[in-house]
Design an enzyme around this catalytic site. Structure first.
Site, PDB file in Angstrom:
ATOM      1  N   ASP A 137       1.053  -1.100  -0.033  1.00 59.33           N
ATOM      2  CA  ASP A 137      -0.018  -0.038  -0.018  1.00 59.33           C
ATOM      3  C   ASP A 137       1.016   1.266  -0.050  1.00 59.33           C
ATOM      4  O   ASP A 137       2.079   1.376   0.370  1.00 59.33           O
ATOM      5  CB  ASP A 137      -0.817   0.118   1.099  1.00 59.33           C
ATOM      6  CG  ASP A 137      -0.264   0.247   2.561  1.00 59.33           C
ATOM      7  OD1 ASP A 137       0.984  -0.565   2.864  1.00 59.33           O
ATOM      8  OD2 ASP A 137      -0.741   0.773   3.717  1.00 59.33           O
TER       9      ASP A 137
ATOM     10  N   ASP B 239       9.027   3.754  -1.142  1.00 60.97           N
ATOM     11  CA  ASP B 239       8.331   3.425   0.152  1.00 60.97           C
ATOM     12  C   ASP B 239       6.988   2.739  -0.385  1.00 60.97           C
ATOM     13  O   ASP B 239       6.049   3.401  -0.356  1.00 60.97           O
ATOM     14  CB  ASP B 239       7.978   4.639   1.028  1.00 60.97           C
ATOM     15  CG  ASP B 239       7.358   4.378   2.236  1.00 60.97           C
ATOM     16  OD1 ASP B 239       7.181   3.094   2.806  1.00 60.97           O
ATOM     17  OD2 ASP B 239       6.631   5.213   2.791  1.00 60.97           O
TER      18      ASP B 239
ATOM     19  N   GLU C 217       0.054  -1.001   5.892  1.00 66.38           N
ATOM     20  CA  GLU C 217       1.377  -0.300   6.550  1.00 66.38           C
ATOM     21  C   GLU C 217       1.077   1.178   6.878  1.00 66.38           C
ATOM     22  O   GLU C 217       1.111   1.656   7.908  1.00 66.38           O
ATOM     23  CB  GLU C 217       2.724  -0.760   6.082  1.00 66.38           C
ATOM     24  CG  GLU C 217       3.771  -0.443   6.965  1.00 66.38           C
ATOM     25  CD  GLU C 217       4.152   0.966   6.880  1.00 66.38           C
ATOM     26  OE1 GLU C 217       4.918   1.551   7.613  1.00 66.38           O
ATOM     27  OE2 GLU C 217       3.710   1.703   5.905  1.00 66.38           O
TER      28      GLU C 217
END
Length: 465
Positions: free
Chosen positions: A91, A122, A156
């Site tokens: 995600d 990320d 997350e």
């Protein structure tokens, strides 16, 4: 021909193919916090499942949770060798403000040897590297030097609300000898780092209530307690003038720094003058007797994050505010417990509450600190792999921030955690124009491939805490 040379040739040959595959992964707008992207979250999970299959992994499953799915896969044929659990997330953060992006956030673009897209650093780019490292070893050798399990979640970026329950319910399935996470950064360009500890977190809101409503300062001033003054008195009691926290028992369980750690931090050559210039201050501030790195990596904090109450509009309003409040957070270090710290904060607030007001304390997020000793064999093996590829000594660091799920892994599965990231702090993760330096993508693939080989030389007994 050495194993590293073989890996180097393989990744050089496959580079464009791998980049095109990564771009397809990055083009999926898997924003976990926005309900309109629920279908994209499922699409991201399915993309990962297909990628695992292509890599040669087995027992691939998309496990549903109360929120977004978890994707699991493994390869478990390295008899008597360690098992590595690889964690990451698919995600990503929202992209706002969109007008600040120089290219479309979900239309990946390479500029100046940097890959621009939301999730590039990320954490999709770093997750992808682990998948491709496994694929490379299976293609080249027909087997892996260690057993691997992948656990890639989809929540997350919203605090992993369902992952802890998933870990608890699947402890046997997730059993391993070491956990490897690539969701952190390097010390700087060309300077690899293994992060072996993170601070924990707890936070509270303090609400002070005085009179039943705001009062005229001429009629009541000097005779009725002012809620803002009462709040300031409480806040002032938390720390002394040098930043030492004065909450009774706050430091009782703080694990002291080892001398080897202090020496390792000093060897990094951190420039405090450059930091002052970067953040725009004339002096740094913090607990006496510690360097800046020691303060932000290995010492606990208590910070006021916001204050509210009274009149803040244009001009003057002569009132005694009825209500005032503040939000505070504490960064915690091993072996502090968030629940214990909150209890001590409440006791301190009650003890220092001025007369004439009532105080309410509301608890917020809590996360435990985590540490794997920096001389642990799995940590040192990661350092060796970095050094082979980057040709400079590896830095061993702690992180000043908090990733609560890392502490949950540590506590529930009772395994050493190795944080070996390839991102840079300048790569705008969570901000417009997120990107990933492809130099670290290229080198990182080789580091990861070598690390699996390094781990294969360690016994399960050596990896035990």
């Amino acid at each position: 021909m050495s194993q590293l040379t073989i890996l180097d040739n393989y990744f050089a040959e496959k580079r464009e193919k791998h980049l095109e595959e990564l771009k397809k992964f990055l083009s999926i707008p898997s924003i976990s916090s926005l309900s309109e992207h629920k279908a994209d979250m499922q699409k991201g999970a399915e993309w990962l499942s297909d990628s695992f299959k292509q890599a040669g992994l087995e027992n691939i499953v998309i496990d549903e949770t109360k929120g977004h799915p978890v994707v699991y896969a493994d390869w478990l044929h390295a008899e008597d060798k360690p098992t590595v659990l690889i964690y990451g997330h698919y995600d990503v953060q929202p992209v706002d403000p969109l007008n600040l992006w120089e290219s479309e956030p979900f239309n990946p673009e390479v500029r100046d040897n940097k890959l621009y897209a939301r999730g590039a650093s990320d954490d999709k780019g770093q997750v992808f590297m682990h998948v491709k490292a496994v694929e490379a070893l299976l293609e080249l050798e027909g087997s892996l030097p260690v057993n691997v399990k992948f656990l890639i979640e989809g929540e997350e970026e919203v605090g992993s609300p369902n992952l802890e329950e998933y870990i608890e319910s699947n402890k046997d399935k997730l059993a391993a000898d070491v956990i490897v996470i690539s969701d952190t950064g390097m010390q700087g360009p060309g300077q690899p780092a293994v992060c072996y500890g993170l601070r924990g977190l707890c936070g509270v809101q303090i609400d002070v209530k005085g009179a039943k409503g705001d009062l005229h300062s001429g009629l009541y001033g000097g005779g009725v307690q002012n809620s803002i003054h009462a709040l300031v008195s409480i806040l002032e009691s938390f720390r002394d003038e040098e930043g030492t926290i004065e909450v009774e028992g706050f430091y009782d369980n703080v694990r002291p720094l080892m001398e080897e750690e202090r020496e390792a931090y000093a060897a990094l050559g951190f420039n405090e003058d450059e930091l002052k210039q970067e953040v725009g201050v004339t002096e740094l501030f913090g607990e006496k007797g510690y360097t800046h790195l020691e303060r932000v990596w290995a010492r606990p904090t208590l910070e006021i994050n916001g204050i509210f109450g009274g009149f803040s509009g244009e001009g003057i309003k002569t009132v005694l505010p009825s209500e005032a409040g503040a939000k505070i957070t504490c960064r915690l270090v091993p072996d502090q417990d968030p629940e214990e710290i909150v209890t001590k904060l409440k006791a301190h607030i009650e003890k220092h509450k001025p007369a004439g007001v009532t105080v309410k304390v509301t608890e917020f997020d809590k996360g435990k600190p985590f540490i794997t000793p920096f001389d642990h064999p799995a940590i040192q093996a990661a350092g060796r792999s970095y050094e082979k590829i980057y040709a400079v000594p590896t830095a061993y660091t702690r992180g000043g921030g908090s990733i609560p799920i890392v502490a949950a892994f540590d506590e529930i599965l009772e395994l050493p955690v190795v944080l070996m990231g390839f991102g840079l702090s300048t790569e705008n993760f969570h901000a417009p124009n997120e990107h990933f330096h492809l130099e670290n993508f290229d080198k990182g693939l080789r580091v990861i491939g070598d690390y699996y080989n390094e781990l294969s030389s360690l016994s399960k007994e050596e990896l035990k805490k």
